[in-house]
Design an enzyme around this catalytic site. Structure first.
Site, PDB file in Angstrom:
ATOM      1  N   ARG A 138       0.693  -1.007  -0.280  1.00 38.09           N
ATOM      2  CA  ARG A 138      -0.310   0.194   0.186  1.00 38.09           C
ATOM      3  C   ARG A 138       1.121   1.190  -0.082  1.00 38.09           C
ATOM      4  O   ARG A 138       2.201   1.379   0.416  1.00 38.09           O
ATOM      5  CB  ARG A 138      -0.879   0.197   1.944  1.00 38.09           C
ATOM      6  CG  ARG A 138      -1.842  -0.769   1.788  1.00 38.09           C
ATOM      7  CD  ARG A 138      -3.133  -0.814   2.623  1.00 38.09           C
ATOM      8  NE  ARG A 138      -3.950  -2.163   3.039  1.00 38.09           N
ATOM      9  CZ  ARG A 138      -3.795  -3.135   3.471  1.00 38.09           C
ATOM     10  NH1 ARG A 138      -2.477  -3.476   4.027  1.00 38.09           N
ATOM     11  NH2 ARG A 138      -4.427  -4.057   2.733  1.00 38.09           N
ATOM     12  N   LYS A 163      -1.787  -3.031   7.847  1.00 37.98           N
ATOM     13  CA  LYS A 163      -3.723  -2.676   7.939  1.00 37.98           C
ATOM     14  C   LYS A 163      -3.625  -2.989   8.758  1.00 37.98           C
ATOM     15  O   LYS A 163      -3.424  -4.872   8.831  1.00 37.98           O
ATOM     16  CB  LYS A 163      -4.540  -1.977   6.230  1.00 37.98           C
ATOM     17  CG  LYS A 163      -5.953  -2.099   6.339  1.00 37.98           C
ATOM     18  CD  LYS A 163      -6.678  -2.206   4.909  1.00 37.98           C
ATOM     19  CE  LYS A 163      -8.298  -1.315   5.329  1.00 37.98           C
ATOM     20  NZ  LYS A 163      -8.694  -1.932   4.135  1.00 37.98           N
ATOM     21  N   HIS A 269      -2.519   3.350  -5.919  1.00 36.62           N
ATOM     22  CA  HIS A 269      -3.239   1.630  -5.408  1.00 36.62           C
ATOM     23  C   HIS A 269      -3.294   0.405  -6.501  1.00 36.62           C
ATOM     24  O   HIS A 269      -4.114  -0.296  -6.142  1.00 36.62           O
ATOM     25  CB  HIS A 269      -4.434   1.987  -4.633  1.00 36.62           C
ATOM     26  CG  HIS A 269      -5.427   0.929  -3.620  1.00 36.62           C
ATOM     27  ND1 HIS A 269      -3.782   0.430  -2.279  1.00 36.62           N
ATOM     28  CD2 HIS A 269      -5.610   0.333  -3.661  1.00 36.62           C
ATOM     29  CE1 HIS A 269      -4.316  -0.289  -1.831  1.00 36.62           C
ATOM     30  NE2 HIS A 269      -5.572  -0.572  -2.392  1.00 36.62           N
ATOM     31  N   ARG A 272      -1.063  -1.865  -7.077  1.00 37.11           N
ATOM     32  CA  ARG A 272      -1.139  -3.021  -5.583  1.00 37.11           C
ATOM     33  C   ARG A 272      -1.590  -4.052  -6.586  1.00 37.11           C
ATOM     34  O   ARG A 272      -1.741  -5.178  -6.379  1.00 37.11           O
ATOM     35  CB  ARG A 272      -1.328  -2.479  -4.494  1.00 37.11           C
ATOM     36  CG  ARG A 272      -2.042  -3.667  -3.718  1.00 37.11           C
ATOM     37  CD  ARG A 272      -2.287  -2.603  -2.097  1.00 37.11           C
ATOM     38  NE  ARG A 272      -3.551  -3.471  -1.642  1.00 37.11           N
ATOM     39  CZ  ARG A 272      -3.068  -4.183  -0.303  1.00 37.11           C
ATOM     40  NH1 ARG A 272      -0.905  -4.288  -0.065  1.00 37.11           N
ATOM     41  NH2 ARG A 272      -3.779  -5.111   0.750  1.00 37.11           N
ATOM     42  N   HIS A 295      -4.473  -9.686   3.262  1.00 32.40           N
ATOM     43  CA  HIS A 295      -5.459  -9.484   3.619  1.00 32.40           C
ATOM     44  C   HIS A 295      -5.958 -10.924   5.017  1.00 32.40           C
ATOM     45  O   HIS A 295      -5.853 -11.761   4.799  1.00 32.40           O
ATOM     46  CB  HIS A 295      -6.429  -9.611   2.318  1.00 32.40           C
ATOM     47  CG  HIS A 295      -6.803  -8.955   1.083  1.00 32.40           C
ATOM     48  ND1 HIS A 295      -6.539  -9.435  -0.208  1.00 32.40           N
ATOM     49  CD2 HIS A 295      -5.665  -7.734   1.226  1.00 32.40           C
ATOM     50  CE1 HIS A 295      -6.653  -7.803  -0.887  1.00 32.40           C
ATOM     51  NE2 HIS A 295      -6.096  -7.171  -0.305  1.00 32.40           N
ATOM     52  N   TYR A 304      -9.368 -10.160  -7.167  1.00 28.85           N
ATOM     53  CA  TYR A 304      -8.976  -9.981  -8.435  1.00 28.85           C
ATOM     54  C   TYR A 304      -9.237 -11.532  -9.684  1.00 28.85           C
ATOM     55  O   TYR A 304      -8.836 -10.988 -10.856  1.00 28.85           O
ATOM     56  CB  TYR A 304      -7.646  -9.614  -7.858  1.00 28.85           C
ATOM     57  CG  TYR A 304      -6.905  -9.325  -6.679  1.00 28.85           C
ATOM     58  CD1 TYR A 304      -7.177  -7.885  -7.383  1.00 28.85           C
ATOM     59  CD2 TYR A 304      -6.935  -8.936  -5.192  1.00 28.85           C
ATOM     60  CE1 TYR A 304      -6.618  -6.532  -6.425  1.00 28.85           C
ATOM     61  CE2 TYR A 304      -6.869  -7.849  -4.904  1.00 28.85           C
ATOM     62  CZ  TYR A 304      -6.500  -6.740  -5.057  1.00 28.85           C
ATOM     63  OH  TYR A 304      -6.404  -6.012  -4.584  1.00 28.85           O
TER      64      TYR A 304
END
Length: 322
Positions: A138, A163, A269, A272, A295, A304
């Site tokens: 990120r 995150k 972003h 990414r 994640h 994706y």
């Protein structure tokens, strides 16, 4: 009211810092609290309840037409205010309906488009952009990267406090190693000059500054991508050389996308997103990609699979079979 009691916004800041939240979160939360109070004619939050919170959120969605993410951000700030600062157990607030994010597919560049965009960049901007695409970072993870967390011998990057305040390991692309080595030599020289000038200390995460008082001046704790200028810490802890501002990279990527003739609305972003999609296209298993991206749930990574270069939903058109 107790005259010795800190003002409400100061209480908000104190509770945020106790929980080791970032300065960005502190700024965002205090701004939403101010806007909430201002919207209700400067009434104190303890005098208000569910109706006032819902009225404010409705105003944001209907009157201001803000995005769902913005409305949810405001709600998170108010949840923090009532639960952590005012210590009010208000079950009604937990039940406030959150706006749903629209189910948009991520913008993804082709490999050729990525190459064209990166070819339009140079220097530090090129390095950051290559880490976004080559390591799946990120933007703020790249900018907050510390020297000690780049492992050249293992070809790894340790992402600290990503995150959700989680650590993870991702790859360091061989393509950037030489340039990154050269860049760090320049950063080291800058750090030595800062030390000679009586500065050279960097802001440390959490309570490390108290636990290790000399660590802030150590080379390993310096930012890989430092700002060109020293600045006063907004929390009043001294003068530091912070990392590059994210707008610098956002602007550089936007200009590179335009020069490359890419018509997609690409941002940092997007690099990414492209990292994840291209790994899946190459046959990498989704669990590995999930770990590299950081994640918490594989369902987040599965989005994706809907943008792989295999046509709509991965199905061949009957026209192509004729």
């Amino acid at each position: 009211m107790d005259d010795d009691k800190p003002r409400l916004l100061d209480q908000v800041r104190q509770q945020i810092r106790l929980r080791n939240y970032s300065i960005r979160t502190e700024t965002i939360y205090t701004e939403w609290v101010k806007r909430y109070i201002r919207f209700h004619k400067y009434r104190h939050p303890v005098e208000m309840g569910a109706a006032e919170v819902e009225a404010f959120l409705t105003h944001l969605a209907v009157g201001r037409n803000v995005a769902a993410a913005t409305q949810n951000q405001a709600l998170a700030a108010l949840l923090f205010l009532y639960k952590e600062v005012l210590k009010l157990e208000l079950p009604w607030l937990e039940g406030v309906v959150r706006a749903k994010k629209p189910a948009h597919l991520p913008v993804v560049l082709t490999r050729d488009e990525v190459a064209r965009v990166l070819a339009q960049m140079s220097g530090v901007h090129w390095l950051v952009a290559n880490l976004l695409y080559g390591s799946g970072l990120r933007l703020m993870e790249a900018l907050r990267l510390r020297v000690k967390d780049v492992e050249f011998s293992r070809g790894e990057i340790l992402v600290r406090d990503g995150k959700g305040q989680k650590d993870r390991v991702t790859m360091l692309p061989r393509l950037v190693m030489i340039r990154l080595h050269q860049h760090l030599e320049e950063v080291s020289a800058l750090h030595q000059q800062d030390l000679a000038d009586g500065f050279g200390r960097v802001n440390l995460p959490f309570a490390l500054a108290r636990k290790y008082p000399n660590a802030a001046a150590e080379w390993g704790w310096q930012f890989v991508f430092p700002s060109g200028n020293r600045s006063q810490d907004p929390r009043g802890a001294g003068t530091f050389r912070h990392h590059l501002h994210e707008k610098t990279i956002q602007r550089a990527v936007r200009e590179a996308v335009h020069k490359a003739g890419v018509i997609k609305p690409a941002t940092p972003h997007t690099l990414r997103h492209s990292f994840a999609t291209h790994l899946l296209e190459a046959g990498q298993d989704i669990r590995t990609v999930q770990e590299l991206l950081g994640h918490a749930d594989v369902k987040t990574t599965q989005i994706y699979t809907h943008v792989l270069n295999r046509g709509g939903l991965g199905v061949m058109s009957p026209l192509d079979r004729v």
